[in-house]
Structure formats: C-alpha cells, structure tokens
Design an enzyme around this catalytic site. Structure first.
Site, PDB file in Angstrom:
ATOM      1  N   ASP A  48       0.817  -1.214   0.000  1.00  0.00           N
ATOM      2  CA  ASP A  48       0.000   0.000   0.000  1.00  0.00           C
ATOM      3  C   ASP A  48       0.852   1.266   0.000  1.00  0.00           C
ATOM      4  O   ASP A  48       2.036   1.247   0.363  1.00  0.00           O
ATOM      5  CB  ASP A  48      -0.893   0.033   1.248  1.00  0.00           C
ATOM      6  CG  ASP A  48      -2.087  -0.892   1.139  1.00  0.00           C
ATOM      7  OD1 ASP A  48      -2.140  -1.686   0.187  1.00  0.00           O
ATOM      8  OD2 ASP A  48      -2.965  -0.823   2.024  1.00  0.00           O
ATOM      9  N   HIS A  99      -5.689   2.650  -4.351  1.00  0.00           N
ATOM     10  CA  HIS A  99      -5.738   2.979  -2.922  1.00  0.00           C
ATOM     11  C   HIS A  99      -6.355   4.361  -2.727  1.00  0.00           C
ATOM     12  O   HIS A  99      -6.074   5.053  -1.741  1.00  0.00           O
ATOM     13  CB  HIS A  99      -4.320   2.935  -2.353  1.00  0.00           C
ATOM     14  CG  HIS A  99      -4.252   2.729  -0.868  1.00  0.00           C
ATOM     15  ND1 HIS A  99      -5.106   1.896  -0.177  1.00  0.00           N
ATOM     16  CD2 HIS A  99      -3.409   3.253   0.079  1.00  0.00           C
ATOM     17  CE1 HIS A  99      -4.795   1.904   1.104  1.00  0.00           C
ATOM     18  NE2 HIS A  99      -3.783   2.729   1.292  1.00  0.00           N
ATOM     19  N   HIS A 103      -4.702   9.744   0.277  1.00  0.00           N
ATOM     20  CA  HIS A 103      -4.717   8.823   1.416  1.00  0.00           C
ATOM     21  C   HIS A 103      -5.516   9.461   2.552  1.00  0.00           C
ATOM     22  O   HIS A 103      -4.971   9.957   3.541  1.00  0.00           O
ATOM     23  CB  HIS A 103      -3.288   8.502   1.863  1.00  0.00           C
ATOM     24  CG  HIS A 103      -3.191   7.228   2.647  1.00  0.00           C
ATOM     25  ND1 HIS A 103      -3.373   7.166   4.005  1.00  0.00           N
ATOM     26  CD2 HIS A 103      -2.957   5.949   2.249  1.00  0.00           C
ATOM     27  CE1 HIS A 103      -3.242   5.922   4.423  1.00  0.00           C
ATOM     28  NE2 HIS A 103      -2.983   5.153   3.379  1.00  0.00           N
ATOM     29  N   HIS A 194       3.710  -2.295   3.235  1.00  0.00           N
ATOM     30  CA  HIS A 194       3.751  -0.931   2.703  1.00  0.00           C
ATOM     31  C   HIS A 194       5.086  -0.669   2.011  1.00  0.00           C
ATOM     32  O   HIS A 194       6.140  -0.981   2.566  1.00  0.00           O
ATOM     33  CB  HIS A 194       3.552   0.090   3.830  1.00  0.00           C
ATOM     34  CG  HIS A 194       2.202   0.022   4.475  1.00  0.00           C
ATOM     35  ND1 HIS A 194       1.883  -0.935   5.423  1.00  0.00           N
ATOM     36  CD2 HIS A 194       1.080   0.776   4.298  1.00  0.00           C
ATOM     37  CE1 HIS A 194       0.624  -0.756   5.809  1.00  0.00           C
ATOM     38  NE2 HIS A 194       0.118   0.266   5.144  1.00  0.00           N
TER      39      HIS A 194
END
Length: 421
Positions: A48, A99, A103, A194
């Site tokens: 991610d 994603h 964010h 990540h």
C-alpha cells in the site's frame, strides 16, 4: 431543550453508525462486502501507499529476485507524478490496484466527496495504465456506506487483508514484521505491507524483512506465493468453501497430515491399514490389517486451478502428480517417521492413468466406500463449483491406489525433486 439536544445527539450517533461503524463491522469483522482472503492454496503479498521512488524500485528488485508477483495498491495522487514507476510495476508482472486518489480516511469524507475522489482515482489510473483497476483498498482500511455503494455499482472488488505486519510504524523491526505475518498466514492469506507512507524510514524495515518473509512462507509454512486472483463466486459458495476449509484444517491437524513443500499436490500422514493383504512386485507381503502405512492425500485447495471440468481436472492432477512424486519420494527417504513403512496408498475417485505413475489400483472393499465417494464429490464441488455437473461421471465408489515404498523410491528418488511445471 435538554430533550431536543438528546434527540439530536441520538440521531447524529445513529447516522454516524449507519454511515461508518456498521459498514466497518460488516467489512472487517464479518468479511461481508470485501475479500479478506482469496481462495487458492497460496499466499498473496500486497503493498500500500506507493508508488515511492525511494523504495518501490527496491521492492520490485527483491520480488523479481524471488520470482514473486504481488499487488500494489497505488495512491493516484502519487502515481500521476511517477508514471514510469507505475509502468515498471506492471512490466515486472505485478497487479495494480487503487488505494484512492488521496490517502484520506473514509470516515472523514461525506458521500458525494467519497464518490468524487474514487472516480477521480479511477480516471487517473486508467490514464496511466490503460484500464481501471478491478481491485481497490480503502486508505487505513476505513470504509463508509457511500464507498461500499460505489464499489457495488462500479463493479470493484474491495480487498482487505488477513495478515498485517504493522510495518508502517518505524519501531516495527524486520523480525517483528516477519513473525507477526507468518503467525497469521495460511492458505488464502492476503498480506498487507507498505512500500511507502507511515513513519519516516519505516519501509526500510519492510525491505529488510521481505526476503526472509518470502523464504519462511515457502520453506517453513510450505505455501506458494501467488498473484491476487479472485473467483466469481457468490457469497453462499464462499461461505461453503470456508466451512469446508475449516473442517479440512481440523482433520489435517488431528491426523497429523503434513505438506511436502510449497508446490506439491500431495500431503502425507500415517494410519492403520484396514483392507486385504498387499504384496509387492516380488510377491512379498507388505501390508496386512493393523499395519502402519503411509496415507497419501491430495491437497484439495489446488483443484481450483486444475480446470472447469472433470476431464481437465483429472489430466492436470496427473500432470501435477508426476511433477510432485520425486519430491514426495525424497521427503519419505529423509523422514525417519517413514523408515519402517512399506506401502503408501490413497483412496480416490480420480484414478484413471495412475498405473502409468507406477501405482496399483484395487477395489476399495471398506463398507464406507459409498459414503467416502459421496464426500469426495462434495470436495470437488466445493473447491471447483464450476465442475458440479461433471462429478457424476466419477461414479460412486472410489478405488485404492497404492505403491510399495521400494517401488516409489526406485522410480522417483533419482529424479529431480521439483514440482515446478
């Protein structure tokens, strides 16, 4: 006045719960509306918060060295600044998911803003890759009702996870990341890692953990690492699969049935023999009632990749068996627990062609033959629902397929012990 404030408070809490808490409960606790795991015998790595020019290329290098394909969930706002890096991810054979555009946690976004930002993310990813991602993952894993409706109407698959290294925190050491993930890993696990974001420098720990993590999953847990692929199953089929899978785990642990390696189609255990006497090629008695024998089991989760009909499943099972037998022979020869075992057998409805592998085929005289055949048909239907109609072609009574230990080792031990096709 106090009553009005109380009602207002209750209404506000109710709206908040319907918009955020209840969707969150369904997605992360019940697994409804999302995919916390997939339905193959392997494990999938996902990353991610990228792409990040400082770290993502280094992750790609490690994954390429280990021949592993992963899924990268990209933040579109970052991706539009790194088009070559997005192309590099795809060129390395990885899957790209979304994603979001920024964010931002879903709980902080009203309905229209949620749709607007996710539509914007899709537009940007389509511009960069030529198509919209099918797989999406919400930042922080947070969802709201508007986002779930967006996923439904846009035909997107919301991907959650079942193992998380918490690697976005700088204090998580490589060993901690690895131990936390492997302690939660089994067939179908989706691993969250990540390649960017979180505390400054945190991806360095993830990079240091990545290769040892891959090796431990493959060699110690004996599970392959596979790309993210999800079947088009309905919720009842998914639930049925999970229920049966739990039963198989329980049965495997109770009977101490073990895997051979991360690719092998076979699993192996020990059991008492209950059947007619068996003789080897020289006429010597190798098994009679009450003797300990090696019991060969097919790894049922692998049937999903074998085809959509019984003929194709049978053909691919034989092909994979031929590739798996050298590793099985090597495992038996090196394992002290099988030192005194003279015969290895299995009971299966899929038995055509096994004589070409060196096995003998005899009738299964146990009084439970019909029941076992019925249960095996259920297994085939659970692990490959598209083959449901073809299972009638298998008949109703399974056969015993067996091979002496000496014959198995003589035929396969000198061959290369590899199941890679």
């Amino acid at each position: 006045m106090p009553t009005t404030l109380l009602y207002t408070f209750i209404v506000a809490i109710s709206v908040f719960a319907v918009y955020t808490l209840i969707p969150e409960l369904f997605v992360h606790f019940f697994g409804i509306g999302s995919w916390k795991r997939h339905y193959s015998p392997g494990v999938t790595l996902t990353f991610d918060d990228g792409p990040d020019p400082r770290y993502t290329p280094r992750f790609l290098t490690v994954l390429a060295e280990q021949n592993v394909r992963a899924c990268f969930f990209l933040v579109a706002e970052k991706a539009e600044k790194q088009p070559e890096l997005v192309k590099s991810i795809l060129d390395h054979g990885h899957t790209v998911g979304s994603h979001g555009y920024r964010h931002r946690h879903a709980w902080l976004m009203p309905p229209l803003k949620t749709w607007d930002l996710w539509n914007k993310a899709m537009e940007e990813m389509r511009r960069l890759t030529g198509q919209e991602p099918v797989y999406v993952r919400a930042p922080w894993g947070g969802v709201n009702l508007s986002f779930l409706l967006w996923c439904h109407f846009k035909g997107k698959k919301l991907i959650s996870w079942s193992a998380d290294g918490r690697d976005w925190r700088i204090e998580r050491t490589p060993n901690h990341i690895m131990q936390r993930i492997t302690g939660r890993t089994k067939e179908g696990t989706i691993v969250l890692l990540h390649d960017s974001g979180g505390d400054e420098g945190a991806p360095e720990n993830t990079l240091a953990a990545l290769k040892p993590l891959i090796m431990k999953i493959q060699k110690e847990l004996k599970l392959p690492l596979v790309p993210l692929q999800l079947p088009g199953w309905s919720l009842p089929k998914r639930i049925g699969f999970r229920v049966w899978e739990k039963w198989e785990h329980f049965y495997g642990q109770r009977k101490q049935i073990t895997r051979i390696d991360e690719h092998n189609i076979f699993r192996l255990g020990l059991t008492r023999y209950h059947g007619p006497e068996l003789f080897n090629e020289n006429g010597e008695l190798i098994a009679s009632a009450g003797d300990m024998i090696g019991e060969i089991h097919l790894d049922n989760t692998r049937f999903q990749s074998f085809g959509a009909n019984i003929q194709k499943i049978g053909y691919n099972a034989l092909k994979q068996a031929r590739l798996s037998l050298p590793a099985l022979a090597s495992y038996i020869s090196l394992n002290p627990g099988y030192k005194d075992i003279k015969v290895f057998l299995g009971v299966t409805l899929i038995n055509r062609g096994v004589k070409g592998l060196g096995f003998n085929v005899t009738e299964f005289t146990n009084g439970n033959a019909g029941f076992i055949g019925f249960m095996q048909k259920i297994v085939y239907r659970v692990y490959n629902p598209s083959a449901k109609k073809d299972t009638e072609k298998l008949g109703t009574k399974p056969k015993v397929v067996w091979i002496s230990k000496d014959a198995l080792l003589e035929k396969y031990l000198t061959k290369k012990s590899s199941t890679q096709g």
